[in-house]
Design a protein around this motif. Structure first.
Motif, PDB file in Angstrom:
ATOM      1  N   GLN A   1      11.746  26.593   9.059  1.00  0.00           N
ATOM      2  CA  GLN A   1      10.936  27.877   8.435  1.00  0.00           C
ATOM      3  C   GLN A   1      11.715  27.806   7.104  1.00  0.00           C
ATOM      4  O   GLN A   1      13.153  27.751   6.674  1.00  0.00           O
ATOM      5  CB  GLN A   1      11.593  29.126   9.116  1.00  0.00           C
ATOM      6  N   VAL A   2      11.304  28.848   6.072  1.00  0.00           N
ATOM      7  CA  VAL A   2      11.368  29.415   4.501  1.00  0.00           C
ATOM      8  C   VAL A   2      12.541  30.230   5.004  1.00  0.00           C
ATOM      9  O   VAL A   2      12.110  31.185   5.489  1.00  0.00           O
ATOM     10  CB  VAL A   2       9.843  29.840   3.789  1.00  0.00           C
ATOM     11  N   ARG A   3      13.558  29.873   3.978  1.00  0.00           N
ATOM     12  CA  ARG A   3      14.611  30.722   4.017  1.00  0.00           C
ATOM     13  C   ARG A   3      15.062  30.754   2.525  1.00  0.00           C
ATOM     14  O   ARG A   3      14.642  30.159   1.393  1.00  0.00           O
ATOM     15  CB  ARG A   3      15.535  29.941   4.819  1.00  0.00           C
TER      16      ARG A   3
ATOM     17  N   GLY B   1      10.268  32.914   6.650  1.00  0.00           N
ATOM     18  CA  GLY B   1      10.460  32.874   7.627  1.00  0.00           C
ATOM     19  C   GLY B   1       8.994  32.072   8.143  1.00  0.00           C
ATOM     20  O   GLY B   1       8.534  31.554   9.467  1.00  0.00           O
ATOM     21  N   THR B   2       8.555  31.467   6.862  1.00  0.00           N
ATOM     22  CA  THR B   2       6.761  30.574   7.679  1.00  0.00           C
ATOM     23  C   THR B   2       6.831  29.822   7.687  1.00  0.00           C
ATOM     24  O   THR B   2       8.752  29.053   7.552  1.00  0.00           O
ATOM     25  CB  THR B   2       5.568  30.662   6.648  1.00  0.00           C
ATOM     26  N   LYS B   3       6.154  28.681   8.178  1.00  0.00           N
ATOM     27  CA  LYS B   3       6.288  27.173   8.546  1.00  0.00           C
ATOM     28  C   LYS B   3       5.338  26.547   8.093  1.00  0.00           C
ATOM     29  O   LYS B   3       4.623  27.186   7.664  1.00  0.00           O
ATOM     30  CB  LYS B   3       6.311  27.192  10.083  1.00  0.00           C
ATOM     31  N   VAL B   4       5.650  25.295   7.248  1.00  0.00           N
ATOM     32  CA  VAL B   4       5.023  24.440   7.218  1.00  0.00           C
ATOM     33  C   VAL B   4       3.028  24.197   8.505  1.00  0.00           C
ATOM     34  O   VAL B   4       3.284  24.440   9.674  1.00  0.00           O
ATOM     35  CB  VAL B   4       4.956  22.562   7.147  1.00  0.00           C
ATOM     36  N   GLY B   5       2.497  24.772   7.046  1.00  0.00           N
ATOM     37  CA  GLY B   5       0.937  24.735   7.953  1.00  0.00           C
ATOM     38  C   GLY B   5       0.855  26.761   8.824  1.00  0.00           C
ATOM     39  O   GLY B   5      -0.649  26.705   8.748  1.00  0.00           O
ATOM     40  N   ASP B   6       2.041  27.120   8.413  1.00  0.00           N
ATOM     41  CA  ASP B   6       1.352  28.492   8.547  1.00  0.00           C
ATOM     42  C   ASP B   6       0.763  28.966   7.719  1.00  0.00           C
ATOM     43  O   ASP B   6       0.367  29.144   6.235  1.00  0.00           O
ATOM     44  CB  ASP B   6       2.533  29.488   8.324  1.00  0.00           C
ATOM     45  N   GLU B   7      -0.416  30.159   7.495  1.00  0.00           N
ATOM     46  CA  GLU B   7      -1.411  30.493   6.191  1.00  0.00           C
ATOM     47  C   GLU B   7      -0.882  32.455   6.421  1.00  0.00           C
ATOM     48  O   GLU B   7      -1.216  32.834   7.467  1.00  0.00           O
ATOM     49  CB  GLU B   7      -2.885  30.569   7.015  1.00  0.00           C
TER      50      GLU B   7
END
Length: 163
Positions: A91-93, A137-143
């Motif tokens: 997750q993006v931090r 808090g996003t992950k790879v592939g999240d839009e």
């Protein structure tokens, strides 16, 4: 009040005082690099203040006032800093480099950092900015929707890196 009762010397002195720098209400999260930059800025301001103060009566009073204002601001920012070291995560931090693509196929790479470290030209984005909040808090592939003054934009996270 009559102008006869106004102390013009005090009014002139107050007019020369620099306006205080506003401190953000958001938590002061910083990367280790951001902390080092804050420490360096405080040391630089202290040295400049010392140089001015050593000049005694020849010192530039306005310059000293500006340096003292900036010292108050950056010292407070340094004292309130919460260091966030980036760790491996899906997750993006804060501290992560994020590559994303928008709905127009424009790819961009940014790092989420604290507000004092932010520099858009270098891809350093304040975690509390609209883009930072969209990515956090996003992950790879999240839009997600990046809410911008120029209009909302759908972005997709492509990669999350430590460097």
């Amino acid at each position: 009040m009559s102008r006869a009762f106004v102390n013009e010397d005090n009014a002139a002195a107050q007019a020369d005082q620099p306006v205080e720098r506003q401190v953000s209400a958001q938590p002061n999260y910083v990367t280790p690099t951001g902390l080092a930059q804050l420490q360096a800025r405080v040391a630089e301001l202290q040295a400049l203040h010392g140089q001015q103060a050593s000049q005694g009566d020849l010192a530039d009073k306005q310059r000293i006032a500006n340096l003292e204002r900036d010292l108050r601001y950056f010292t407070q920012r340094l004292q309130s800093a919460h260091v966030v070291a980036p760790t491996s995560s899906d997750q993006v931090r804060i501290g992560h480099w994020v590559t994303f693509v928008d709905e127009h196929d424009h790819e961009q790479r940014v790092q989420l950092v604290g507000e004092d470290q932010a520099d858009v030209a270098k891809g350093l984005i304040n975690w509390g900015s609209p883009l930072g909040r969209a990515l956090l808090g996003t992950k790879v592939g999240d839009e997600v929707t990046w809410e911008r003054p120029a209009g909302n934009l759908i972005i997709e996270v492509i990669t999350i890196d430590l460097e």
